[in-house]
Design a protein around this motif. Structure first.
Motif, PDB file in Angstrom:
ATOM      1  N   VAL A  39       0.858  -1.274  -0.126  1.00 28.68           N
ATOM      2  CA  VAL A  39       0.130   0.265   0.113  1.00 28.68           C
ATOM      3  C   VAL A  39       1.160   1.227  -0.022  1.00 28.68           C
ATOM      4  N   TYR A  40       1.837   1.261   0.854  1.00 33.36           N
ATOM      5  CA  TYR A  40       2.752   2.384   0.808  1.00 33.36           C
ATOM      6  C   TYR A  40       3.470   2.467  -0.442  1.00 33.36           C
ATOM      7  N   ASP A  43       7.059   0.099   7.454  1.00 28.22           N
ATOM      8  CA  ASP A  43       6.955  -1.624   7.678  1.00 28.22           C
ATOM      9  C   ASP A  43       6.703  -2.014   8.852  1.00 28.22           C
ATOM     10  N   GLN A  44       7.737  -1.709   9.762  1.00 30.50           N
ATOM     11  CA  GLN A  44       7.616  -1.848  11.103  1.00 30.50           C
ATOM     12  C   GLN A  44       6.434  -1.433  11.970  1.00 30.50           C
ATOM     13  N   ASN A  45       5.828  -0.289  11.644  1.00 29.29           N
ATOM     14  CA  ASN A  45       4.752   0.181  12.370  1.00 29.29           C
ATOM     15  C   ASN A  45       3.750  -0.768  12.055  1.00 29.29           C
ATOM     16  N   HIS A  47      -2.880  10.872  -2.693  1.00 31.38           N
ATOM     17  CA  HIS A  47      -2.344   9.598  -3.385  1.00 31.38           C
ATOM     18  C   HIS A  47      -2.873   8.221  -2.885  1.00 31.38           C
ATOM     19  N   MET A  48      -3.983   8.113  -2.065  1.00 37.12           N
ATOM     20  CA  MET A  48      -4.694   7.151  -1.903  1.00 37.12           C
ATOM     21  C   MET A  48      -6.151   7.307  -2.078  1.00 37.12           C
ATOM     22  N   LEU A  93       0.151   6.771  10.551  1.00 36.68           N
ATOM     23  CA  LEU A  93      -0.482   5.705  10.173  1.00 36.68           C
ATOM     24  C   LEU A  93      -1.516   5.946   9.129  1.00 36.68           C
ATOM     25  N   SER A  94      -1.365   7.103   8.391  1.00 36.96           N
ATOM     26  CA  SER A  94      -2.374   7.457   7.549  1.00 36.96           C
ATOM     27  C   SER A  94      -2.655   6.452   6.508  1.00 36.96           C
ATOM     28  N   VAL A  95      -1.842   5.631   5.964  1.00 37.21           N
ATOM     29  CA  VAL A  95      -2.131   4.705   4.902  1.00 37.21           C
ATOM     30  C   VAL A  95      -1.736   3.283   5.552  1.00 37.21           C
ATOM     31  N   LEU A  96      -1.878   3.062   6.637  1.00 38.21           N
ATOM     32  CA  LEU A  96      -1.631   1.623   7.154  1.00 38.21           C
ATOM     33  C   LEU A  96      -3.006   0.837   7.180  1.00 38.21           C
TER      34      LEU A  96
END
Length: 287
Positions: free
Chosen positions: A11-12, A36-38, A82-83, A129-132
């Protein structure tokens, strides 16, 4: 509700791919491993019911770095531009999440139609965390708009649709009562099972309050109560008074199967089926 079958890495990358400014894109790429670790940390905290431990930041101050050299504002724009924006490489991922709720029903309230995507931990306070995907929940506009943009703490945490305990959906905790007034109406109340752990009970109670479900359920139920009044009236007119209770019990069972034990529909139907006053007198005051 099942967690999104999407990785933060994919996603990122799709979101960052849409950034036109090479310098900005490079700064986002430089923190890809940390992002990714988030995902791993979020999953661990959410599974334990401890998302309130995630460190928040103040609203605004969009110029302040949130992770590496990427600012809070840039993270929020990554989601917005962008999402969520149509035509961008990551927009199909946004649509996939938005359409993932069973029957397109909002998982927060259980009756609204999904029209948008909510940040469980609000991006105004948790911009990294906007695009998690794990933090993005399909929602109706009422739940998304009414949910407070506040810091999640141990005393205000509410249910996360991807992580809530299964027994919260299986055990009965939503009840209704018919208020005997000139024009009868429905009140809803929450009574959690005594066997539940204190943190789960607290979380469900917070959820009930956070999404204003007592009031919103009552609004939905008002028209349906008139429907039940007409069902009773029809049985009386047909000379089938003796069958009223059984007819209502059958409808209550059907509502429970169709909508779940803790739906406003099930709680209302169960109450109507067991309320002798409404079946004998109260229904006439709604006709």
């Amino acid at each position: 509700m099942t967690k999104p079958n999407l990785t933060q890495a994919a996603v990122y990358a799709a979101c960052v791919q849409g950034i036109g400014d090479g310098n900005v894109r490079a700064r986002f790429n430089a923190i890809a491993q940390q992002v990714d670790q988030n995902e791993l940390v979020y999953d661990q905290l959410a599974s334990a019911g401890h998302l309130y431990q995630w460190v928040s930041h103040a609203r605004g101050e969009n110029h302040v770095a949130a992770l590496g050299q990427v600012t809070r504002g840039e993270f929020k724009q990554l989601y917005k531009n962008h999402m969520a924006r149509a035509g961008k490489p990551a927009r199909p991922i946004y649509d996939q999440i938005r359409m993932s709720a069973p029957n397109n029903i909002c998982p927060y309230c259980g009756f609204g139609s999904v029209e948008t995507v909510d940040h469980f931990l609000p991006k105004g306070r948790y911009s990294s965390l906007s695009v998690l995907p794990l933090n993005l929940v399909p929602a109706c506009r009422d739940c998304n708009g009414g949910k407070l943009d506040s810091i999640l703490m141990a005393d205000n945490v509410h249910s996360h649709p991807y992580y809530e305990q299964q027994y919260v959906f299986d055990d009965e905790w939503l009840y209704a009562s018919i208020v005997q007034t000139q024009i009868p109406y429905i009140e809803f109340l929450l009574v959690v099972p005594a066997a539940w752990p204190a943190d789960v009970s607290h979380r469900v109670a917070n959820h009930f309050q956070e999404f204003d479900l007592q009031r919103r359920f009552a609004i939905q139920a008002s028209e349906r109560l008139v429907y039940f009044a007409n069902v009773i009236q029809g049985s009386v007119a047909d000379g089938a008074t003796a069958m009223i209770a059984e007819t209502l019990q059958q409808q209550a069972r059907a509502e429970r199967v169709a909508h779940g034990v803790n739906s406003w529909q099930s709680a209302l139907a169960k109450t109507v089926a067991n309320d002798a006053w409404f079946q004998a007198v109260g229904y006439t005051q709604l006709l």
